[in-house]
Design a protein around this motif. Structure first.
Motif, mmCIF file in Angstrom:
data_model
loop_
_atom_site.group_PDB
_atom_site.id
_atom_site.type_symbol
_atom_site.label_atom_id
_atom_site.label_comp_id
_atom_site.label_asym_id
_atom_site.label_seq_id
_atom_site.Cartn_x
_atom_site.Cartn_y
_atom_site.Cartn_z
ATOM 1 N N PHE A 31 0.839 -1.202 0.000
ATOM 2 C CA PHE A 31 0.000 0.000 0.000
ATOM 3 C C PHE A 31 0.875 1.253 0.000
ATOM 4 C CE2 PHE A 31 -3.133 -2.837 2.374
ATOM 5 C CZ PHE A 31 -3.913 -3.052 1.246
ATOM 6 N N THR A 32 0.351 2.338 -0.546
ATOM 7 C CA THR A 32 1.098 3.602 -0.569
ATOM 8 C C THR A 32 0.915 4.335 0.758
ATOM 9 O OG1 THR A 32 -0.803 4.698 -1.615
ATOM 10 C CG2 THR A 32 0.903 3.804 -3.071
ATOM 11 N N TYR A 33 1.766 5.322 0.995
ATOM 12 C CA TYR A 33 1.818 5.986 2.300
ATOM 13 C C TYR A 33 0.483 6.619 2.686
ATOM 14 C CZ TYR A 33 1.872 10.584 0.079
ATOM 15 O OH TYR A 33 1.513 11.696 -0.640
ATOM 16 N N ASP A 34 -0.327 7.032 1.669
ATOM 17 C CA ASP A 34 -1.593 7.707 1.959
ATOM 18 C C ASP A 34 -2.746 6.736 2.209
ATOM 19 O OD1 ASP A 34 -1.267 7.007 -0.762
ATOM 20 O OD2 ASP A 34 -2.957 8.301 -1.324
ATOM 21 N N GLN A 35 -2.521 5.448 2.029
ATOM 22 C CA GLN A 35 -3.578 4.456 2.237
ATOM 23 C C GLN A 35 -3.519 3.929 3.674
ATOM 24 O OE1 GLN A 35 -2.498 1.906 -1.027
ATOM 25 N NE2 GLN A 35 -3.510 3.186 -2.555
ATOM 26 N N LYS A 36 -3.578 4.877 4.599
ATOM 27 C CA LYS A 36 -3.358 4.554 6.012
ATOM 28 C C LYS A 36 -4.423 3.611 6.575
ATOM 29 C CE LYS A 36 -0.805 8.809 7.092
ATOM 30 N NZ LYS A 36 -0.658 9.239 5.702
ATOM 31 N N GLN A 37 -5.665 3.759 6.144
ATOM 32 C CA GLN A 37 -6.724 2.910 6.667
ATOM 33 C C GLN A 37 -6.501 1.458 6.261
ATOM 34 O OE1 GLN A 37 -9.181 3.449 8.816
ATOM 35 N NE2 GLN A 37 -9.816 1.294 8.626
ATOM 36 N N LEU A 38 -6.119 1.246 5.021
ATOM 37 C CA LEU A 38 -5.871 -0.123 4.555
ATOM 38 C C LEU A 38 -4.647 -0.723 5.241
ATOM 39 C CD1 LEU A 38 -6.556 0.316 0.731
ATOM 40 C CD2 LEU A 38 -7.998 -0.874 2.400
ATOM 41 N N ILE A 39 -3.634 0.108 5.470
ATOM 42 C CA ILE A 39 -2.444 -0.368 6.186
ATOM 43 C C ILE A 39 -2.826 -0.788 7.604
ATOM 44 C CG2 ILE A 39 -0.209 0.328 7.160
ATOM 45 C CD1 ILE A 39 0.126 2.166 4.692
ATOM 46 N N GLU A 40 -3.673 0.027 8.243
ATOM 47 C CA GLU A 40 -4.111 -0.282 9.598
ATOM 48 C C GLU A 40 -4.916 -1.580 9.640
ATOM 49 O OE1 GLU A 40 -4.743 -0.475 13.529
ATOM 50 O OE2 GLU A 40 -3.297 0.769 12.459
ATOM 51 N N GLU A 41 -5.802 -1.769 8.657
ATOM 52 C CA GLU A 41 -6.581 -3.011 8.606
ATOM 53 C C GLU A 41 -5.667 -4.219 8.422
ATOM 54 O OE1 GLU A 41 -10.469 -3.104 6.441
ATOM 55 O OE2 GLU A 41 -9.887 -1.068 5.866
ATOM 56 N N ALA A 42 -4.675 -4.079 7.559
ATOM 57 C CA ALA A 42 -3.718 -5.178 7.346
ATOM 58 C C ALA A 42 -2.971 -5.480 8.635
ATOM 59 C CB ALA A 42 -2.754 -4.823 6.227
ATOM 60 N N ASN A 43 -2.558 -4.431 9.342
ATOM 61 C CA ASN A 43 -1.834 -4.630 10.604
ATOM 62 C C ASN A 43 -2.695 -5.306 11.659
ATOM 63 O OD1 ASN A 43 0.546 -3.519 9.636
ATOM 64 N ND2 ASN A 43 0.067 -1.457 10.350
ATOM 65 N N GLN A 44 -3.992 -5.017 11.640
ATOM 66 C CA GLN A 44 -4.905 -5.680 12.581
ATOM 67 C C GLN A 44 -4.962 -7.185 12.321
ATOM 68 O OE1 GLN A 44 -8.657 -3.608 12.274
ATOM 69 N NE2 GLN A 44 -7.861 -1.751 13.218
ATOM 70 N N PHE A 45 -4.900 -7.562 11.047
ATOM 71 C CA PHE A 45 -4.905 -8.985 10.728
ATOM 72 C C PHE A 45 -3.591 -9.650 11.148
ATOM 73 C CE2 PHE A 45 -8.470 -7.975 7.803
ATOM 74 C CZ PHE A 45 -9.358 -8.931 8.270
ATOM 75 N N ILE A 46 -2.496 -8.916 11.063
ATOM 76 C CA ILE A 46 -1.233 -9.460 11.570
ATOM 77 C C ILE A 46 -1.385 -9.801 13.046
ATOM 78 C CG2 ILE A 46 1.192 -8.951 12.079
ATOM 79 C CD1 ILE A 46 1.222 -7.181 9.565
ATOM 80 N N THR A 47 -1.956 -8.880 13.796
ATOM 81 C CA THR A 47 -2.180 -9.097 15.227
ATOM 82 C C THR A 47 -3.128 -10.268 15.468
ATOM 83 O OG1 THR A 47 -1.833 -6.746 15.692
ATOM 84 C CG2 THR A 47 -3.003 -8.034 17.359
ATOM 85 N N THR A 48 -4.197 -10.338 14.684
ATOM 86 C CA THR A 48 -5.176 -11.414 14.839
ATOM 87 C C THR A 48 -4.526 -12.788 14.686
ATOM 88 O OG1 THR A 48 -7.048 -10.087 14.055
ATOM 89 C CG2 THR A 48 -7.248 -12.488 13.819
ATOM 90 N N PHE A 49 -3.723 -12.948 13.656
ATOM 91 C CA PHE A 49 -3.124 -14.261 13.417
ATOM 92 C C PHE A 49 -1.935 -14.533 14.338
ATOM 93 C CE2 PHE A 49 -5.789 -13.898 9.678
ATOM 94 C CZ PHE A 49 -6.346 -15.173 9.651
#
Length: 264
Positions: A31-49
């Motif tokens: 994701f690009t630097y301005d796609q912060k919401q998508l980056i955050e969602e991806a990071n949440q899945f890292i935490t989930t797994f």
């Protein structure tokens, strides 16, 4: 004696939870630097797994089946959730609502793997352990497509100056496309009366090709880790694709053993 559903469930979750976590990481990198919401969602899945991996460590092959079924259901919900996230990202990409460094085929690829994982958990909770001939062909279709995709990704992420490696990746892509088409033909033409010799030959042929691709990935991984080739391939991605080839080889062995023990 350990319940085979318990041991197989733990085995599947151990492998695929790590794969799902890495998928979220790869998406976040793309994701690009301005796609912060998508980056955050991806990071949440890292935490989930990561939490799933931590909980997995508390189970053993002697754990109660009811506890494993409950855990399978929880992990299933996480797999479905990350599948939905991946499909959302794919839709945004195909509609040109976002532009990132994640290829659409890669996003589709990892969403197929999430769907596969979720389906495996459902099957295990239904007590399905031993594959039927139909499942053998379908599973090989799935994994042959995965291997063909990997070859394409490797070819596109290598620096163009790495001509020999790029050409090798293209050759693997072509070979696995042909194996995939052959598997799809077999899936359509196979008669209702099972034919173990044909299936055994089919698995043997796939094993030879997957072994060659696995070895290519191993070499590429080692070269990338040693900074001896030029590419945009993250070392973890190189190891990730290697582990999936190893997994396919394990599944081929599992299915060959089932053909030998069951009279189709």
């Amino acid at each position: 004696m350990a319940n085979p559903i318990v041991s197989r469930s733990l085995y599947e979750i151990e492998f695929w939870a790590r794969i799902m976590k890495e998928h979220a990481f790869f998406l976040s990198l793309g994701f690009t630097y301005d796609q912060k919401q998508l980056i955050e969602e991806a990071n949440q899945f890292i935490t989930t797994f990561e939490r799933i991996e931590e909980r997995l460590s508390r189970f053993t092959i002697n754990s109660e089946i009811r506890l494993i079924r409950s855990f399978n259901n929880e992990v299933y919900q996480a797999a479905v959730a990350i599948w939905a996230f991946k499909r959302k990202v794919l839709g945004l990409t195909l509609r040109c609502e976002i532009r990132s460094n994640n290829y659409p085929l890669l996003i589709d690829h990892i969403s197929r793997e999430a769907a596969y994982f979720a389906n495996r958990l459902q099957e295990l909770n239904q007590g399905i352990l031993t594959p039927k001939a139909d499942d053998i062909i379908k599973e090989n279709v799935f994994f042959l497509k995965i291997m063909a995709d990997h070859a394409k990704f490797i070819g596109h992420l290598l620096d163009p100056s790495e001509r020999k490696l790029v050409e090798q990746a293209r050759e693997f892509s072509h070979d696995f496309d042909q194996l995939l088409f052959q598997a799809m033909d077999l899936e359509h033409m196979r008669p209702h009366s099972e034919t173990p010799p044909i299936l055994t030959q089919f698995l043997d042929q796939n094993r030879v090709s997957v072994t060659s691709l696995r070895d290519f990935k191993k070499t590429a991984r080692e070269l990338i880790e040693a900074c001896k080739i030029k590419s945009n391939i993250h070392p973890l991605l190189a190891d990730h694709t290697f582990r999936e080839a190893e997994r396919f080889l394990e599944i081929i062995d599992l299915y060959e053993a089932s053909l030998e023990s069951v009279n189709y």
